[in-house]
Scaffold this motif. Structure first.
Motif, PDB file in Angstrom:
ATOM      1  N   ILE A   1       0.845  -1.202   0.000  1.00  0.00           N
ATOM      2  CA  ILE A   1       0.000   0.000   0.000  1.00  0.00           C
ATOM      3  C   ILE A   1       0.879   1.250   0.000  1.00  0.00           C
ATOM      4  N   LYS A   2       2.016   1.163   0.685  1.00  0.00           N
ATOM      5  CA  LYS A   2       2.938   2.308   0.702  1.00  0.00           C
ATOM      6  C   LYS A   2       3.498   2.547  -0.710  1.00  0.00           C
ATOM      7  N   ILE A   3       3.839   1.459  -1.408  1.00  0.00           N
ATOM      8  CA  ILE A   3       4.364   1.614  -2.783  1.00  0.00           C
ATOM      9  C   ILE A   3       3.288   2.289  -3.656  1.00  0.00           C
ATOM     10  N   ILE A   4       2.050   1.815  -3.516  1.00  0.00           N
ATOM     11  CA  ILE A   4       0.944   2.364  -4.332  1.00  0.00           C
ATOM     12  C   ILE A   4       0.747   3.850  -4.023  1.00  0.00           C
ATOM     13  N   LYS A   5       0.692   4.165  -2.741  1.00  0.00           N
ATOM     14  CA  LYS A   5       0.440   5.570  -2.364  1.00  0.00           C
ATOM     15  C   LYS A   5       1.615   6.464  -2.730  1.00  0.00           C
ATOM     16  N   ASP A   6       2.848   5.967  -2.521  1.00  0.00           N
ATOM     17  CA  ASP A   6       4.017   6.785  -2.867  1.00  0.00           C
ATOM     18  C   ASP A   6       4.039   7.062  -4.372  1.00  0.00           C
ATOM     19  N   THR A   7       3.636   6.057  -5.163  1.00  0.00           N
ATOM     20  CA  THR A   7       3.610   6.250  -6.622  1.00  0.00           C
ATOM     21  C   THR A   7       2.611   7.346  -6.969  1.00  0.00           C
ATOM     22  N   LEU A   8       1.456   7.304  -6.340  1.00  0.00           N
ATOM     23  CA  LEU A   8       0.438   8.324  -6.640  1.00  0.00           C
ATOM     24  C   LEU A   8       0.872   9.696  -6.139  1.00  0.00           C
ATOM     25  N   ILE A   9       1.374   9.720  -4.923  1.00  0.00           N
ATOM     26  CA  ILE A   9       1.763  11.014  -4.340  1.00  0.00           C
ATOM     27  C   ILE A   9       2.911  11.622  -5.154  1.00  0.00           C
ATOM     28  N   GLY A  10       3.893  10.770  -5.513  1.00  0.00           N
ATOM     29  CA  GLY A  10       5.076  11.249  -6.243  1.00  0.00           C
ATOM     30  C   GLY A  10       4.728  11.728  -7.649  1.00  0.00           C
ATOM     31  N   ASN A  11       3.869  11.010  -8.332  1.00  0.00           N
ATOM     32  CA  ASN A  11       3.604  11.342  -9.739  1.00  0.00           C
ATOM     33  C   ASN A  11       2.478  12.334  -9.931  1.00  0.00           C
ATOM     34  N   TRP A  12       1.580  12.410  -8.991  1.00  0.00           N
ATOM     35  CA  TRP A  12       0.443  13.334  -9.162  1.00  0.00           C
ATOM     36  C   TRP A  12       0.475  14.480  -8.140  1.00  0.00           C
ATOM     37  N   LYS A  13       1.557  14.495  -7.373  1.00  0.00           N
ATOM     38  CA  LYS A  13       1.715  15.575  -6.383  1.00  0.00           C
ATOM     39  C   LYS A  13       0.483  15.708  -5.485  1.00  0.00           C
ATOM     40  N   LEU A  14      -0.052  14.568  -5.078  1.00  0.00           N
ATOM     41  CA  LEU A  14      -1.200  14.613  -4.170  1.00  0.00           C
ATOM     42  C   LEU A  14      -0.716  15.125  -2.821  1.00  0.00           C
ATOM     43  N   GLU A  15      -1.592  15.814  -2.141  1.00  0.00           N
ATOM     44  CA  GLU A  15      -1.212  16.201  -0.786  1.00  0.00           C
ATOM     45  C   GLU A  15      -1.341  14.958   0.063  1.00  0.00           C
ATOM     46  N   ILE A  16      -0.388  14.773   0.986  1.00  0.00           N
ATOM     47  CA  ILE A  16      -0.327  13.501   1.723  1.00  0.00           C
ATOM     48  C   ILE A  16      -1.693  13.144   2.327  1.00  0.00           C
ATOM     49  N   GLY A  17      -2.339  14.126   2.939  1.00  0.00           N
ATOM     50  CA  GLY A  17      -3.625  13.854   3.588  1.00  0.00           C
ATOM     51  C   GLY A  17      -4.732  13.526   2.599  1.00  0.00           C
ATOM     52  N   ASN A  18      -4.504  13.792   1.312  1.00  0.00           N
ATOM     53  CA  ASN A  18      -5.561  13.579   0.314  1.00  0.00           C
ATOM     54  C   ASN A  18      -5.378  12.315  -0.513  1.00  0.00           C
ATOM     55  N   SER A  19      -4.416  11.469  -0.140  1.00  0.00           N
ATOM     56  CA  SER A  19      -4.244  10.284  -0.990  1.00  0.00           C
ATOM     57  C   SER A  19      -5.438   9.351  -0.771  1.00  0.00           C
ATOM     58  N   PRO A  20      -5.808   8.582  -1.817  1.00  0.00           N
ATOM     59  CA  PRO A  20      -7.038   7.800  -1.702  1.00  0.00           C
ATOM     60  C   PRO A  20      -6.963   6.755  -0.597  1.00  0.00           C
ATOM     61  N   LYS A  21      -8.149   6.382  -0.119  1.00  0.00           N
ATOM     62  CA  LYS A  21      -8.191   5.352   0.923  1.00  0.00           C
ATOM     63  C   LYS A  21      -7.822   4.009   0.310  1.00  0.00           C
ATOM     64  N   ALA A  22      -7.138   3.189   1.092  1.00  0.00           N
ATOM     65  CA  ALA A  22      -6.728   1.875   0.588  1.00  0.00           C
ATOM     66  C   ALA A  22      -7.444   0.761   1.340  1.00  0.00           C
ATOM     67  N   LEU A  23      -7.937  -0.210   0.562  1.00  0.00           N
ATOM     68  CA  LEU A  23      -8.553  -1.403   1.141  1.00  0.00           C
ATOM     69  C   LEU A  23      -7.613  -2.572   0.884  1.00  0.00           C
ATOM     70  N   TYR A  24      -7.773  -3.621   1.671  1.00  0.00           N
ATOM     71  CA  TYR A  24      -7.043  -4.863   1.377  1.00  0.00           C
ATOM     72  C   TYR A  24      -8.041  -5.938   0.962  1.00  0.00           C
ATOM     73  N   GLY A  25      -7.680  -6.748  -0.032  1.00  0.00           N
ATOM     74  CA  GLY A  25      -8.517  -7.893  -0.418  1.00  0.00           C
ATOM     75  C   GLY A  25      -7.664  -9.103  -0.735  1.00  0.00           C
ATOM     76  N   GLY A  26      -8.139 -10.262  -0.339  1.00  0.00           N
ATOM     77  CA  GLY A  26      -7.437 -11.517  -0.610  1.00  0.00           C
ATOM     78  C   GLY A  26      -7.589 -12.456   0.567  1.00  0.00           C
ATOM     79  N   SER A  27      -8.551 -13.408   0.452  1.00  0.00           N
ATOM     80  CA  SER A  27      -8.774 -14.423   1.494  1.00  0.00           C
ATOM     81  C   SER A  27      -9.076 -13.808   2.869  1.00  0.00           C
ATOM     82  N   VAL A  28      -9.836 -12.699   2.871  1.00  0.00           N
ATOM     83  CA  VAL A  28     -10.239 -12.113   4.160  1.00  0.00           C
ATOM     84  C   VAL A  28     -11.355 -12.982   4.754  1.00  0.00           C
TER      85      VAL A  28
END
Ligand code: PEP
Length: 240
Positions: free
Chosen positions: A174-201
């Protein structure tokens, strides 16, 4: 912060009656049924609304068709880029990207699935490239409106040999995903999208994921089709 629970029924249950029963116990969740059940489930929501019953599940679609049609059925969410589509049906990244744009332009909230096929090799670059292709051409304000579901394909219960990810390794991704978005789209840290987890929950592991601040919810496949099990998951999620 209230945690989000999404049910992805995929191609189940087999009967409309079972779908209705399952829907009734899924209060507190966003339910994404097969398209053929949307009309009836949306009718159940309307009936509940007329009776002033507020506790009904939200509706999501498993893929985007006409946004206008989906909205008529009270659908507010749409899953985009699910691994079954990307890998089993061969949906390429450009199509995922187009569907994402279509969902946003129709004011549906996309639940955007990303995740590596295997954890070997340079999975970090794989994830980064998948994120770049999925969100290509979007404005930062649009990305902020998405929910992102990190779903490692190897952890999805229908993958042979599947096992759930650990919360710690899900957080790394999730950190890799958010860092990619924040780094490339200059999102403000507090505005990065919410992340869910899925897989055998399941009810046995959902709390371990949801206690993490960076995990805002879960996307549940197989376990969302078992009434008792899914009720437990919703209950645990509402008490984290
Ligand atoms: C899914 O297919 O989105 C999923 C998370 O499935 P499961 O919970 O069955 O692993």
């Amino acid at each position: 912060m209230k945690k989000i629970v999404v049910a992805n029924w995929k191609m189940f249950p087999n009967t409309l009656q079972e779908a209705e029963d399952l829907f009734r116990v899924s209060v507190g969740a966003i339910v994404c049924p097969p398209f053929v059940y949307l009309e009836e489930l949306s009718r159940l929501r309307k009936v509940a609304g007329q009776a002033k019953i507020k506790s009904v599940p939200e509706l999501g679609a498993q893929d985007i068709i006409s946004g206008e049609i989906l909205r008529q059925f009270g659908v507010k969410y749409v899953i985009i880029g699910h691994s079954d589509r990307r890998w089993k049906l061969g949906e390429p990244g450009e199509i995922v990207n187009k569907k994402l744009k279509l969902a946003l332009s129709n004011e549906l909230m996309p639940i955007v699935c990303v995740g590596e096929k295997s954890r070997d090799g340079d999975f970090e670059s794989f994830l980064e490239n998948q994120v770049l292709a999925t969100f290509a051409g979007l404005a930062s304000g649009q990305i902020e409106k998405c929910l992102i579901a990190y779903e490692p394909v190897w952890a999805i219960s229908t993958t042979p040999g599947a096992r759930p990810d650990t919360p710690e390794s899900a957080l790394e991704s999730i950190k890799i995903i958010k860092d990619t978005l924040i780094g490339n789209w200059k999102l403000e840290i507090g505005n990065s999208p919410k992340a869910l987890y899925g897989g055998s929950v399941t009810s046995a592991n959902v709390r371990d994921f949801l206690v993490k601040n960076e995990i805002s919810g879960v996307l549940v496949g197989g376990a969302s089709l078992d009434k008792e099990e899914f009720k437990k998951i919703i209950e645990i999620a509402s008490n984290v």
